[in-house]
Design a protein around this motif. Sequence first.
Motif, PDB file in Angstrom:
ATOM      1  N   LYS A 151       0.835  -1.210   0.000  1.00 36.37           N
ATOM      2  CA  LYS A 151       0.000   0.000   0.000  1.00 36.37           C
ATOM      3  C   LYS A 151       0.868   1.258   0.000  1.00 36.37           C
ATOM      4  CE  LYS A 151      -3.888  -2.205   2.158  1.00 36.37           C
ATOM      5  NZ  LYS A 151      -5.205  -2.034   1.825  1.00 36.37           N
ATOM      6  N   GLU A 152       1.964   1.237   0.753  1.00 36.08           N
ATOM      7  CA  GLU A 152       2.875   2.375   0.759  1.00 36.08           C
ATOM      8  C   GLU A 152       3.529   2.561  -0.611  1.00 36.08           C
ATOM      9  OE1 GLU A 152       5.259   1.056   4.067  1.00 36.08           O
ATOM     10  OE2 GLU A 152       4.408   2.600   5.365  1.00 36.08           O
ATOM     11  N   ILE A 153       3.876   1.443  -1.259  1.00 39.95           N
ATOM     12  CA  ILE A 153       4.483   1.509  -2.590  1.00 39.95           C
ATOM     13  C   ILE A 153       3.481   2.072  -3.595  1.00 39.95           C
ATOM     14  CG2 ILE A 153       5.436   0.149  -4.492  1.00 39.95           C
ATOM     15  CD1 ILE A 153       6.620  -1.725  -2.322  1.00 39.95           C
ATOM     16  N   GLN A 154       2.226   1.608  -3.524  1.00 35.26           N
ATOM     17  CA  GLN A 154       1.197   2.113  -4.432  1.00 35.26           C
ATOM     18  C   GLN A 154       0.951   3.607  -4.213  1.00 35.26           C
ATOM     19  OE1 GLN A 154      -1.984  -0.631  -3.522  1.00 35.26           O
ATOM     20  NE2 GLN A 154      -1.440  -1.982  -5.231  1.00 35.26           N
ATOM     21  N   SER A 155       0.943   4.043  -2.951  1.00 37.59           N
ATOM     22  CA  SER A 155       0.769   5.468  -2.651  1.00 37.59           C
ATOM     23  C   SER A 155       1.925   6.284  -3.218  1.00 37.59           C
ATOM     24  CB  SER A 155       0.683   5.695  -1.145  1.00 37.59           C
ATOM     25  OG  SER A 155      -0.440   5.065  -0.612  1.00 37.59           O
ATOM     26  N   LEU A 156       3.134   5.743  -3.097  1.00 30.67           N
ATOM     27  CA  LEU A 156       4.306   6.417  -3.630  1.00 30.67           C
ATOM     28  C   LEU A 156       4.222   6.536  -5.149  1.00 30.67           C
ATOM     29  CD1 LEU A 156       7.117   7.625  -3.056  1.00 30.67           C
ATOM     30  CD2 LEU A 156       8.049   5.328  -3.274  1.00 30.67           C
ATOM     31  N   ILE A 157       3.762   5.488  -5.814  1.00 22.36           N
ATOM     32  CA  ILE A 157       3.615   5.515  -7.274  1.00 22.36           C
ATOM     33  C   ILE A 157       2.616   6.596  -7.677  1.00 22.36           C
ATOM     34  CG2 ILE A 157       2.765   4.222  -9.274  1.00 22.36           C
ATOM     35  CD1 ILE A 157       3.886   1.690  -7.865  1.00 22.36           C
ATOM     36  N   LYS A 158       1.472   6.664  -6.987  1.00 26.06           N
ATOM     37  CA  LYS A 158       0.468   7.682  -7.299  1.00 26.06           C
ATOM     38  C   LYS A 158       1.014   9.087  -7.069  1.00 26.06           C
ATOM     39  CE  LYS A 158      -3.456   4.711  -6.277  1.00 26.06           C
ATOM     40  NZ  LYS A 158      -4.504   4.409  -5.319  1.00 26.06           N
ATOM     41  N   PHE A 159       1.743   9.267  -5.973  1.00 29.65           N
ATOM     42  CA  PHE A 159       2.314  10.576  -5.662  1.00 29.65           C
ATOM     43  C   PHE A 159       3.301  11.018  -6.745  1.00 29.65           C
ATOM     44  CE2 PHE A 159       3.604  14.084  -3.155  1.00 29.65           C
ATOM     45  CZ  PHE A 159       4.977  14.204  -3.302  1.00 29.65           C
ATOM     46  N   VAL A 160       4.165  10.096  -7.174  1.00 28.14           N
ATOM     47  CA  VAL A 160       5.150  10.422  -8.213  1.00 28.14           C
ATOM     48  C   VAL A 160       4.447  10.742  -9.530  1.00 28.14           C
ATOM     49  CG1 VAL A 160       7.059   9.489  -9.592  1.00 28.14           C
ATOM     50  CG2 VAL A 160       7.016   9.136  -7.130  1.00 28.14           C
ATOM     51  N   ALA A 161       3.404   9.975  -9.865  1.00 24.51           N
ATOM     52  CA  ALA A 161       2.680  10.220 -11.111  1.00 24.51           C
ATOM     53  C   ALA A 161       2.028  11.605 -11.103  1.00 24.51           C
ATOM     54  CB  ALA A 161       1.625   9.142 -11.319  1.00 24.51           C
ATOM     55  N   LYS A 162       1.460  12.014  -9.968  1.00 21.79           N
ATOM     56  CA  LYS A 162       0.809  13.322  -9.868  1.00 21.79           C
ATOM     57  C   LYS A 162       1.822  14.462  -9.835  1.00 21.79           C
ATOM     58  CE  LYS A 162      -3.338  11.730  -7.529  1.00 21.79           C
ATOM     59  NZ  LYS A 162      -4.092  11.728  -6.265  1.00 21.79           N
ATOM     60  N   SER A 163       3.008  14.195  -9.318  1.00 24.82           N
ATOM     61  CA  SER A 163       4.007  15.261  -9.157  1.00 24.82           C
ATOM     62  C   SER A 163       4.611  15.696 -10.484  1.00 24.82           C
ATOM     63  CB  SER A 163       5.130  14.801  -8.222  1.00 24.82           C
ATOM     64  OG  SER A 163       5.950  13.845  -8.875  1.00 24.82           O
ATOM     65  N   GLY A 164       4.563  14.826 -11.484  1.00 28.41           N
ATOM     66  CA  GLY A 164       5.138  15.173 -12.784  1.00 28.41           C
ATOM     67  C   GLY A 164       6.618  14.829 -12.899  1.00 28.41           C
ATOM     68  N   ALA A 165       7.207  14.268 -11.856  1.00 24.25           N
ATOM     69  CA  ALA A 165       8.614  13.868 -11.914  1.00 24.25           C
ATOM     70  C   ALA A 165       8.767  12.713 -12.895  1.00 24.25           C
ATOM     71  CB  ALA A 165       9.105  13.438 -10.530  1.00 24.25           C
TER      72      ALA A 165
ATOM     73  N   ILE B 201      10.999   4.440  -9.654  1.00 22.01           N
ATOM     74  CA  ILE B 201       9.732   4.701 -10.327  1.00 22.01           C
ATOM     75  C   ILE B 201      10.019   5.670 -11.457  1.00 22.01           C
ATOM     76  CG2 ILE B 201       7.401   5.609 -10.111  1.00 22.01           C
ATOM     77  CD1 ILE B 201       7.606   4.955  -7.105  1.00 22.01           C
ATOM     78  N   ARG B 202       9.688   5.235 -12.674  1.00 22.76           N
ATOM     79  CA  ARG B 202       9.873   6.081 -13.849  1.00 22.76           C
ATOM     80  C   ARG B 202       8.500   6.341 -14.454  1.00 22.76           C
ATOM     81  NH1 ARG B 202      13.969   2.082 -15.145  1.00 22.76           N
ATOM     82  NH2 ARG B 202      15.924   2.846 -14.332  1.00 22.76           N
ATOM     83  N   THR B 203       8.211   7.580 -14.730  1.00 20.43           N
ATOM     84  CA  THR B 203       6.959   7.909 -15.391  1.00 20.43           C
ATOM     85  C   THR B 203       7.277   8.364 -16.802  1.00 20.43           C
ATOM     86  OG1 THR B 203       7.018  10.173 -14.562  1.00 20.43           O
ATOM     87  CG2 THR B 203       5.799   8.570 -13.257  1.00 20.43           C
ATOM     88  N   GLY B 204       6.291   8.245 -17.672  1.00 21.58           N
ATOM     89  CA  GLY B 204       6.492   8.588 -19.073  1.00 21.58           C
ATOM     90  C   GLY B 204       6.687  10.074 -19.306  1.00 21.58           C
ATOM     91  N   GLY B 205       6.300  10.903 -18.340  1.00 23.82           N
ATOM     92  CA  GLY B 205       6.427  12.341 -18.546  1.00 23.82           C
ATOM     93  C   GLY B 205       5.589  12.756 -19.735  1.00 23.82           C
ATOM     94  N   HIS B 206       6.204  13.430 -20.722  1.00 26.74           N
ATOM     95  CA  HIS B 206       5.477  13.885 -21.901  1.00 26.74           C
ATOM     96  C   HIS B 206       5.652  12.936 -23.077  1.00 26.74           C
ATOM     97  CE1 HIS B 206       4.485  17.484 -19.806  1.00 26.74           C
ATOM     98  NE2 HIS B 206       5.755  17.782 -19.610  1.00 26.74           N
ATOM     99  N   SER B 207       6.495  11.904 -22.939  1.00 30.13           N
ATOM    100  CA  SER B 207       6.697  10.978 -24.054  1.00 30.13           C
ATOM    101  C   SER B 207       5.645   9.875 -24.008  1.00 30.13           C
ATOM    102  CB  SER B 207       8.110  10.373 -23.984  1.00 30.13           C
ATOM    103  OG  SER B 207       8.198   9.545 -22.852  1.00 30.13           O
ATOM    104  N   ASN B 208       5.704   8.940 -24.937  1.00 30.85           N
ATOM    105  CA  ASN B 208       4.718   7.866 -25.020  1.00 30.85           C
ATOM    106  C   ASN B 208       5.134   6.627 -24.236  1.00 30.85           C
ATOM    107  OD1 ASN B 208       3.092   9.379 -26.651  1.00 30.85           O
ATOM    108  ND2 ASN B 208       3.969   8.597 -28.554  1.00 30.85           N
ATOM    109  N   THR B 209       6.232   6.669 -23.474  1.00 31.13           N
ATOM    110  CA  THR B 209       6.661   5.490 -22.732  1.00 31.13           C
ATOM    111  C   THR B 209       5.775   5.294 -21.514  1.00 31.13           C
ATOM    112  OG1 THR B 209       8.266   6.803 -21.480  1.00 31.13           O
ATOM    113  CG2 THR B 209       9.071   5.666 -23.460  1.00 31.13           C
TER     114      THR B 209
END
Length: 161
Positions: free
Chosen positions: A4-18, A32-40
């Motif tokens: 649950k802590e890992i899932q919360s961290l993933i959501k937080f990172v996704a919302k932060s734009g990092a 945790i890597r997010t696609g940012g503005h690319s299609n990944t």
Amino acid sequence: MDIKEIQSLIKFVAKSGASEVKLEMEDIKITIRTGGHSNTPETTIVQQIPVAQAPMAPAAPVAASGEPAAPAAPSTADDDSKYITIKSPIIGTFYRKPSPDKPSFVEVGQDINKGDVLCVIEAMKLFNDIESEVSGKIVKILVDDSSPVEFDQPLFLVDPS
């Protein structure tokens, strides 16, 4: 750190734009890597670091005659070798029932056929039916209900005869 802590961290990172966050603690590394503005797509890598090695097995007991004593019983690993092990195809939470008020999919001693649903594994709020790839009889259920399971973790022992 639990799921649950890992899932919360993933959501937080996704919302932060990092685009990437790395977290290292004593026994766990998370990237945790997010696609940012690319299609990944978003990628999460969780790596467990071993804390300490298991202690060495004690030496075999010695009989009064000075020779090693014979083992008391044969190993259960030898007994389990004639059975087929059904393993988890994904990481998630193991459930024996389709819902809390329903009966279990399978019980020890029950005959199963190829394609029968044995359990459900929840991963990321998706419930995945785990079907048998063999026919036989359930000999042992190796995981408790509502327990987390890893990829390739043994779930059931099946006697194919």
